[in-house]
Design a protein around this motif. Sequence first.
Motif, short mmCIF file in Angstrom:
data_model
loop_
_atom_site.label_atom_id
_atom_site.label_comp_id
_atom_site.label_asym_id
_atom_site.label_seq_id
_atom_site.Cartn_x
_atom_site.Cartn_y
_atom_site.Cartn_z
N GLY A 89 31.59 -101.75 45.23
CA GLY A 89 32.86 -102.23 44.09
C GLY A 89 33.38 -103.33 44.45
O GLY A 89 34.05 -104.00 43.55
N SER A 123 38.87 -101.57 40.39
CA SER A 123 37.18 -101.45 40.64
C SER A 123 36.32 -100.83 42.11
O SER A 123 36.85 -101.31 43.02
CB SER A 123 36.45 -102.49 40.76
N THR A 124 35.82 -99.84 42.16
CA THR A 124 35.07 -98.68 42.89
C THR A 124 34.14 -98.27 42.64
O THR A 124 34.31 -97.85 41.50
CB THR A 124 36.57 -98.27 43.99
N THR A 125 33.09 -97.51 43.81
CA THR A 125 31.84 -97.09 42.89
C THR A 125 32.59 -95.69 43.95
O THR A 125 32.22 -94.44 43.71
CB THR A 125 31.00 -97.48 44.11
N GLY A 158 38.99 -104.93 43.69
CA GLY A 158 37.59 -104.48 43.98
C GLY A 158 37.72 -103.88 45.44
O GLY A 158 37.87 -104.66 46.34
N SER A 185 30.19 -103.17 39.61
CA SER A 185 31.30 -103.33 39.07
C SER A 185 32.78 -104.26 39.00
O SER A 185 33.54 -104.53 38.38
CB SER A 185 31.81 -101.59 40.05
N GLY A 186 32.63 -104.91 40.60
CA GLY A 186 33.67 -105.86 40.49
C GLY A 186 33.39 -107.14 39.66
O GLY A 186 34.50 -107.22 38.26
N ILE A 246 36.83 -99.44 35.99
CA ILE A 246 35.91 -100.03 36.87
C ILE A 246 34.47 -98.99 37.72
O ILE A 246 35.49 -99.63 38.47
CB ILE A 246 35.92 -101.25 36.32
N SER A 247 33.97 -98.26 36.93
CA SER A 247 33.15 -97.84 38.66
C SER A 247 31.65 -98.02 37.52
O SER A 247 31.36 -96.79 37.05
CB SER A 247 33.45 -96.02 38.20
N ASN A 248 31.35 -99.00 37.73
CA ASN A 248 29.55 -98.93 37.00
C ASN A 248 28.47 -99.54 38.44
O ASN A 248 28.47 -100.72 37.86
CB ASN A 248 29.28 -99.55 36.06
N ALA A 261 34.87 -105.73 36.07
CA ALA A 261 36.02 -105.50 36.17
C ALA A 261 36.93 -107.35 35.69
O ALA A 261 37.89 -106.83 34.94
CB ALA A 261 36.56 -104.90 37.19
N VAL A 318 43.44 -108.16 39.04
CA VAL A 318 41.58 -106.98 39.46
C VAL A 318 41.64 -107.04 40.88
O VAL A 318 41.19 -108.08 41.31
CB VAL A 318 40.58 -107.34 38.84
#
Length: 380
Positions: free
Chosen positions: A312, A100-102, A172, A148-149, A142-144, A152, A170
Amino acid sequence: MNPGVFVIADQIIAPLGFTTGENFSSLLSGRSGVSAQVAPSVSELPFYASLMPPDWESSLPVFPPGISTKFEKMVFASVNGVLQSSQMDPADPRLGFILSTTKGNIELLEQGKVQSPGDLQLFPLAAKLAKTLGFTNTPLVISNACISGLLAILIGKRMIASGKYDRVIVCGADVVTKFVLSGFQSFQAVSDTICRPFDKDRNGINLGEAAATVLLSGEPSSSSANFSVLGGASSNDANHISGPSRTGEELAIAIKKAMGQSMLSRDDLDFVSAHGTATPYNDEMEAKAFQLAGLNHLPTNSLKGYYGHTLGAAGLLEAIIGMRSLEHGIVLPTLGFSEAGLPVPLSVTDQLLKIPGRYFLKTTAGFGGCNAAMVFGKYA
């Protein structure tokens, strides 16, 4: 009660410590990672943020070849810590990996080290990290924005429930860069001091960097503390690219769905771990959502005054700290909070509280109107 899936190991790499235990001890002492920063490579002017100390790498094992950026090193250290503590084999075909990251390796852009577009793309980055760590399954990204975290964790939970994997790691992570800071500055959303979530004098966020990892399992562990991921949901405001909902209805929808999946009542919850960014609009939206969900009487805290907004990593990091809070039977104070400045009542914690330590709700919200909510419990 829905047993959900279990969190059987975790690891936080952050300015407040390089293990979850170190981080929680720092929080208990009231220590904040946020301070005035002078970093010309990030900003021409001083700014408040929670940054990794300059010598942070010296406290960790040597990194393998190919792991070179701060982002990559933080992810590697966090995930590797979970693999070691749980004695999991990353090559297990029944083990999944979610990143998970932006922004990932966006730091390469301002350092002039981008050789091709793939250097900044998140999936090749996740694939490289997975391979170096020893995973054999294809990773998922997962990048939302800022949910995100937490999202995920929800996706990992669904993967286990569907039978795709028995366990999912998982992670982030995000780092503070000129690109990221300048974006928030353009919204005039960055505080000129340590942020003050839900306070009448709040004036914006602090940014922070961290990597946080959990190991999800369909079965509880007999050798470590177990926490349950009981229910989770996401929603979208469909309101504005950066401004949150004016009513909080959409986050309230996610909260009610998460509560419904958990098969708990609002009276079963001990506290709410809010997103609490300390911007005027986000805090107002969350307070309204909690009132609509009938939760505004519960002790509510935000950890942004300790860590800043870690993007994230935020949902994962704050969920881990929430689980440790259940374990210790406490709710941490909201650092920086003094007097509420909200349109509806909200029970924001300003001191350490004792609680039964059963269940809590975690919420997140982000640009594009995204929201996520998840219920966690202590499993005996």
